[in-house]
Design a protein around this motif. Sequence first.
Motif, short mmCIF file in Angstrom:
data_model
loop_
_atom_site.label_atom_id
_atom_site.label_comp_id
_atom_site.label_asym_id
_atom_site.label_seq_id
_atom_site.Cartn_x
_atom_site.Cartn_y
_atom_site.Cartn_z
N TYR A 147 -11.23 7.49 1.67
CA TYR A 147 -11.01 7.94 3.01
C TYR A 147 -9.81 8.42 3.15
CZ TYR A 147 -10.17 7.81 8.10
OH TYR A 147 -9.62 8.06 9.30
N LEU A 148 -8.72 7.49 2.74
CA LEU A 148 -7.14 8.16 2.74
C LEU A 148 -6.93 9.27 1.98
CD1 LEU A 148 -5.58 4.47 2.82
CD2 LEU A 148 -5.97 5.87 4.87
N ARG A 149 -7.37 9.36 0.86
CA ARG A 149 -7.15 10.34 -0.17
C ARG A 149 -7.43 11.87 0.68
NH1 ARG A 149 -9.69 9.33 -5.78
NH2 ARG A 149 -8.43 10.90 -6.26
N CYS A 150 -8.40 11.69 1.47
CA CYS A 150 -8.88 12.91 2.11
C CYS A 150 -8.12 13.36 3.31
CB CYS A 150 -10.43 12.89 2.51
SG CYS A 150 -11.45 12.73 1.30
N MET A 151 -7.08 12.70 3.62
CA MET A 151 -6.27 12.74 4.97
C MET A 151 -4.85 13.36 4.34
SD MET A 151 -6.56 9.21 6.99
CE MET A 151 -5.49 9.59 8.28
N PRO A 152 -4.44 14.78 4.81
CA PRO A 152 -3.68 15.48 4.52
C PRO A 152 -2.01 14.48 4.93
CG PRO A 152 -4.70 16.75 6.00
CD PRO A 152 -5.33 15.40 6.09
N GLY A 153 -1.39 14.71 3.73
CA GLY A 153 0.19 14.28 3.92
C GLY A 153 0.26 12.71 3.51
N LEU A 154 -1.02 11.96 2.99
CA LEU A 154 -0.71 10.57 2.80
C LEU A 154 -0.66 10.61 1.12
CD1 LEU A 154 -3.36 8.71 5.08
CD2 LEU A 154 -0.84 9.02 5.29
N CYS A 155 0.22 9.92 0.73
CA CYS A 155 0.39 9.84 -0.77
C CYS A 155 0.39 8.35 -1.40
CB CYS A 155 2.14 10.23 -1.05
SG CYS A 155 2.36 11.71 -0.61
N ARG A 156 0.51 7.22 -0.64
CA ARG A 156 0.22 6.12 -1.28
C ARG A 156 0.04 4.92 -0.24
NH1 ARG A 156 5.99 3.09 -1.99
NH2 ARG A 156 7.00 3.73 -0.14
N ALA A 157 -0.49 3.71 -0.65
CA ALA A 157 -0.81 2.75 0.17
C ALA A 157 -0.17 1.43 -0.58
CB ALA A 157 -2.38 2.47 0.29
N LEU A 158 0.24 0.66 0.80
CA LEU A 158 1.13 -0.60 0.26
C LEU A 158 0.45 -1.77 0.77
CD1 LEU A 158 4.83 0.43 0.54
CD2 LEU A 158 3.57 0.36 -1.50
N LEU A 159 0.67 -2.91 0.23
CA LEU A 159 0.07 -3.97 0.83
C LEU A 159 0.75 -5.39 0.07
CD1 LEU A 159 -2.15 -5.66 -1.29
CD2 LEU A 159 -3.58 -4.10 -0.51
N ILE A 160 0.58 -6.22 0.87
CA ILE A 160 1.26 -7.92 -0.05
C ILE A 160 0.07 -8.50 0.09
CG2 ILE A 160 3.41 -7.65 0.90
CD1 ILE A 160 2.94 -9.68 3.15
N CYS A 161 -0.01 -9.53 -0.92
CA CYS A 161 -1.00 -10.37 -1.05
C CYS A 161 -0.72 -11.47 -2.10
CB CYS A 161 -2.25 -9.73 -1.77
SG CYS A 161 -1.86 -9.23 -3.50
N GLU A 162 -1.41 -12.75 -1.98
CA GLU A 162 -0.92 -14.08 -2.60
C GLU A 162 -1.28 -13.65 -4.11
OE1 GLU A 162 -1.47 -18.05 -0.73
OE2 GLU A 162 -3.03 -16.37 0.59
N ASP A 163 -0.77 -14.64 -4.70
CA ASP A 163 -0.97 -14.24 -6.63
C ASP A 163 -2.42 -14.42 -6.68
OD1 ASP A 163 2.09 -13.98 -6.78
OD2 ASP A 163 2.05 -16.29 -7.15
N PHE A 164 -3.27 -15.02 -6.06
CA PHE A 164 -4.67 -15.19 -6.79
C PHE A 164 -5.38 -13.84 -6.22
CE2 PHE A 164 -5.18 -16.50 -2.13
CZ PHE A 164 -6.48 -16.32 -2.02
N LEU A 165 -5.00 -13.15 -5.37
CA LEU A 165 -5.63 -11.98 -5.01
C LEU A 165 -4.98 -10.88 -5.89
CD1 LEU A 165 -5.82 -12.27 -1.18
CD2 LEU A 165 -7.76 -12.16 -2.63
N VAL A 166 -4.12 -10.75 -6.43
CA VAL A 166 -3.72 -9.68 -7.42
C VAL A 166 -4.72 -9.23 -8.29
CG1 VAL A 166 -2.11 -9.13 -9.36
CG2 VAL A 166 -1.29 -10.54 -7.38
N PRO A 167 -5.36 -10.03 -9.01
CA PRO A 167 -6.30 -9.31 -10.00
C PRO A 167 -7.57 -8.25 -9.42
CG PRO A 167 -6.08 -11.60 -10.71
CD PRO A 167 -5.42 -11.55 -9.23
N PHE A 168 -7.85 -9.13 -7.86
CA PHE A 168 -8.75 -8.04 -7.14
C PHE A 168 -8.27 -6.80 -6.94
CE2 PHE A 168 -9.82 -6.60 -2.70
CZ PHE A 168 -11.22 -6.43 -2.88
N TYR A 169 -7.06 -6.83 -6.30
CA TYR A 169 -6.11 -5.36 -6.30
C TYR A 169 -6.19 -4.58 -7.40
CZ TYR A 169 -6.35 -6.88 -1.18
OH TYR A 169 -6.75 -7.36 -0.02
N VAL A 170 -5.50 -5.29 -8.39
CA VAL A 170 -5.51 -4.35 -9.64
C VAL A 170 -6.84 -3.91 -10.23
CG1 VAL A 170 -4.96 -4.75 -12.10
CG2 VAL A 170 -3.65 -5.94 -10.36
N LYS A 171 -7.91 -4.45 -9.97
CA LYS A 171 -9.09 -3.81 -10.27
C LYS A 171 -9.57 -2.82 -9.30
CE LYS A 171 -13.85 -5.25 -11.13
NZ LYS A 171 -14.97 -6.39 -10.91
#
Length: 208
Positions: A147-171
């Motif tokens: 959905y974000l990729r279809c919105m004009p002008g948006l280039c990236r998304a940032l977030l913070i997470c705990e270490d145990f969630l890093v693999p989920f977001y990497v995937k």
Amino acid sequence: MTQQVSGSPFLKPFFLKTPVRVVNPLRQRRHTLPASEFRNLTPQDAISVFEIEREAFVSVSGECPLTLDEVLNFVGQCPELSLGWFEEGQLVAFIIGTGWDKERLSQEAMTQHVPDTPTVHIHVLSVHRHCRQQGKGSILLWRYLQYLRCMPGLCRALLICEDFLVPFYVKAGFKEKGSSAISISNMQFQEMEFTLGGQAFARRNSGW
């Protein structure tokens, strides 16, 4: 004739004097609410959002990513950066994002929305307790990134997470940017970045 029913291997069986009624799913869904719907959140959804968030986070970390006032503020200011998953009209999972205008997230990013910027700060992704371990978190995140990729002008998304969630977001296609400068109740986080011009992850069901 009685019928023996056991809802759990840890409960003793009990008996029903009448047969269990099986409802035809086709008849059950004869109403005006869609079986499954994805849409932007509104202030009217704020209570449901906060209840799901509070149950998911307070028991683990003692803190909610967003207060009820912040939920109301963000879905009021930038509803287009939120996405809710509704089943039979009930909220089962959601994501809330805001705009941000700096390279890295800072403590100020936790409470601010900066409009007309190329970066989305994803504050929270949460799934109702009865809908976890069904892949809903990864499916919703996939839909949100598309959905974000279809919105004009948006280039990236940032977030913070705990270490145990890093693999989920990497995937999910995020890259690690290193330790975050943000701390909440002495908890430390990793900052993650998703490039909206790139490929979102194809496998949408990771078991969340």
